[in-house]
Design a protein around this motif. Structure first.
Motif, PDB file in Angstrom:
ATOM      1  N   PHE A  44       1.194   9.178  -5.966  1.00  0.00           N
ATOM      2  CA  PHE A  44       1.334  10.578  -5.557  1.00  0.00           C
ATOM      3  C   PHE A  44       2.746  11.142  -5.665  1.00  0.00           C
ATOM      4  O   PHE A  44       2.920  12.361  -5.577  1.00  0.00           O
ATOM      5  N   ALA A  45       3.740  10.294  -5.860  1.00  0.00           N
ATOM      6  CA  ALA A  45       5.121  10.753  -6.045  1.00  0.00           C
ATOM      7  C   ALA A  45       5.808   9.869  -7.081  1.00  0.00           C
ATOM      8  O   ALA A  45       6.839   9.254  -6.806  1.00  0.00           O
ATOM      9  N   PRO A  46       5.234   9.781  -8.290  1.00  0.00           N
ATOM     10  CA  PRO A  46       5.752   8.814  -9.266  1.00  0.00           C
ATOM     11  C   PRO A  46       7.202   9.066  -9.677  1.00  0.00           C
ATOM     12  O   PRO A  46       7.945   8.102  -9.875  1.00  0.00           O
ATOM     13  N   PHE A  47       7.616  10.312  -9.796  1.00  0.00           N
ATOM     14  CA  PHE A  47       9.000  10.573 -10.203  1.00  0.00           C
ATOM     15  C   PHE A  47       9.972  10.161  -9.098  1.00  0.00           C
ATOM     16  O   PHE A  47      11.017   9.575  -9.367  1.00  0.00           O
ATOM     17  N   TRP A  48       9.607  10.453  -7.855  1.00  0.00           N
ATOM     18  CA  TRP A  48      10.445  10.022  -6.736  1.00  0.00           C
ATOM     19  C   TRP A  48      10.525   8.497  -6.724  1.00  0.00           C
ATOM     20  O   TRP A  48      11.603   7.920  -6.571  1.00  0.00           O
ATOM     21  N   TRP A  49       9.378   7.820  -6.867  1.00  0.00           N
ATOM     22  CA  TRP A  49       9.341   6.361  -6.860  1.00  0.00           C
ATOM     23  C   TRP A  49      10.228   5.795  -7.962  1.00  0.00           C
ATOM     24  O   TRP A  49      10.991   4.853  -7.726  1.00  0.00           O
ATOM     25  N   TYR A  50      10.142   6.397  -9.154  1.00  0.00           N
ATOM     26  CA  TYR A  50      10.922   5.923 -10.307  1.00  0.00           C
ATOM     27  C   TYR A  50      12.419   5.935 -10.001  1.00  0.00           C
ATOM     28  O   TYR A  50      13.133   4.996 -10.358  1.00  0.00           O
ATOM     29  N   GLY A  67       0.822  -1.205   0.000  1.00  0.00           N
ATOM     30  CA  GLY A  67       0.000   0.000   0.000  1.00  0.00           C
ATOM     31  C   GLY A  67       0.857   1.257   0.000  1.00  0.00           C
ATOM     32  O   GLY A  67       0.556   2.228  -0.710  1.00  0.00           O
ATOM     33  N   LEU A  68       1.927   1.254   0.782  1.00  0.00           N
ATOM     34  CA  LEU A  68       2.846   2.400   0.767  1.00  0.00           C
ATOM     35  C   LEU A  68       3.484   2.552  -0.613  1.00  0.00           C
ATOM     36  O   LEU A  68       3.644   3.671  -1.114  1.00  0.00           O
ATOM     37  N   ASN A  69       3.849   1.442  -1.220  1.00  0.00           N
ATOM     38  CA  ASN A  69       4.387   1.464  -2.577  1.00  0.00           C
ATOM     39  C   ASN A  69       3.365   2.060  -3.543  1.00  0.00           C
ATOM     40  O   ASN A  69       3.706   2.918  -4.368  1.00  0.00           O
ATOM     41  N   ALA A  70       2.118   1.624  -3.440  1.00  0.00           N
ATOM     42  CA  ALA A  70       1.057   2.128  -4.325  1.00  0.00           C
ATOM     43  C   ALA A  70       0.874   3.626  -4.147  1.00  0.00           C
ATOM     44  O   ALA A  70       0.759   4.369  -5.138  1.00  0.00           O
ATOM     45  N   ALA A 125      16.310   1.169 -15.157  1.00  0.00           N
ATOM     46  CA  ALA A 125      16.851   0.322 -16.223  1.00  0.00           C
ATOM     47  C   ALA A 125      15.768  -0.229 -17.140  1.00  0.00           C
ATOM     48  O   ALA A 125      16.072  -0.817 -18.176  1.00  0.00           O
ATOM     49  N   THR A 126      14.487  -0.030 -16.780  1.00  0.00           N
ATOM     50  CA  THR A 126      13.403  -0.599 -17.576  1.00  0.00           C
ATOM     51  C   THR A 126      12.897   0.328 -18.666  1.00  0.00           C
ATOM     52  O   THR A 126      12.030  -0.061 -19.442  1.00  0.00           O
ATOM     53  N   GLY A 127      13.399   1.548 -18.721  1.00  0.00           N
ATOM     54  CA  GLY A 127      12.963   2.478 -19.753  1.00  0.00           C
ATOM     55  C   GLY A 127      12.779   3.874 -19.204  1.00  0.00           C
ATOM     56  O   GLY A 127      12.976   4.128 -18.020  1.00  0.00           O
ATOM     57  N   ALA A 128      12.409   4.752 -20.091  1.00  0.00           N
ATOM     58  CA  ALA A 128      12.227   6.152 -19.722  1.00  0.00           C
ATOM     59  C   ALA A 128      11.073   6.313 -18.742  1.00  0.00           C
ATOM     60  O   ALA A 128      10.123   5.530 -18.737  1.00  0.00           O
ATOM     61  N   TYR A 129      11.159   7.355 -17.930  1.00  0.00           N
ATOM     62  CA  TYR A 129      10.110   7.669 -16.963  1.00  0.00           C
ATOM     63  C   TYR A 129       8.819   7.991 -17.694  1.00  0.00           C
ATOM     64  O   TYR A 129       8.787   8.797 -18.613  1.00  0.00           O
ATOM     65  N   HIS A 153       2.322   8.313 -16.335  1.00  0.00           N
ATOM     66  CA  HIS A 153       1.035   7.627 -16.486  1.00  0.00           C
ATOM     67  C   HIS A 153       1.198   6.132 -16.202  1.00  0.00           C
ATOM     68  O   HIS A 153       0.380   5.533 -15.487  1.00  0.00           O
ATOM     69  N   PHE A 154       2.253   5.533 -16.740  1.00  0.00           N
ATOM     70  CA  PHE A 154       2.486   4.104 -16.533  1.00  0.00           C
ATOM     71  C   PHE A 154       2.755   3.805 -15.060  1.00  0.00           C
ATOM     72  O   PHE A 154       2.219   2.834 -14.503  1.00  0.00           O
ATOM     73  N   VAL A 155       3.577   4.628 -14.413  1.00  0.00           N
ATOM     74  CA  VAL A 155       3.871   4.415 -12.991  1.00  0.00           C
ATOM     75  C   VAL A 155       2.589   4.489 -12.175  1.00  0.00           C
ATOM     76  O   VAL A 155       2.342   3.663 -11.292  1.00  0.00           O
ATOM     77  N   ARG A 156       1.720   5.453 -12.475  1.00  0.00           N
ATOM     78  CA  ARG A 156       0.455   5.576 -11.739  1.00  0.00           C
ATOM     79  C   ARG A 156      -0.489   4.407 -12.047  1.00  0.00           C
ATOM     80  O   ARG A 156      -1.226   3.960 -11.159  1.00  0.00           O
TER      81      ARG A 156
END
Length: 126
Positions: free
Chosen positions: A22-28, A14-17, A36-40, A43-46
């Protein structure tokens, strides 16, 4: 014990979600191996964060009310298992496959294995 495991997984995933939503760039940048999986792609992260939120709700429901929450646990286990399968396939195609599996084991493979095992072992008798 399975209810406790599901409750702990619900909190962690849940914390990961929430971080993904709410902080996708930080998470990335914070999660090992993601860059290593591709560009940020926010939308995909969310999108993946939304899937993890659904898994969290299923785990929490099962932890609180196992018989009623079991179908939601199975749905969450399905996502986690397919997600782990994608990681396994990608690792099999990588020059650093073993290190990828080791890196991803605690956050990808272990939650999938635990959730699938609990869903299988705790199937309610109808």
């Amino acid at each position: 014990m399975s209810r406790i495991v599901c409750a702990v997984l619900a909190v962690v995933l849940g914390l990961n979600a929430l971080a993904q939503l709410f902080a996708p760039f930080w998470w990335y940048g914070a999660v090992p191996g993601v860059t290593a999986t591709g560009a940020y792609n926010p939308h995909f992260v969310r999108d993946i964060g939304a899937a993890y939120l659904a898994v969290t709700l299923g785990l929490g429901w099962f932890a609180a009310r196992p018989i009623q929450g079991w179908p939601a646990l199975v749905a969450g286990a399905l996502f986690l298992a397919v997600h782990a399968g994608i990681h396994a396939f990608d690792a099999s195609c990588s020059a650093s496959g073993v290190s990828d599996v080791i890196r991803d084991f605690p956050g990808v493979y272990l939650p999938a294995l635990a959730t699938v095992a609990i869903a299988y072992l705790r199937k309610p008798v109808l």
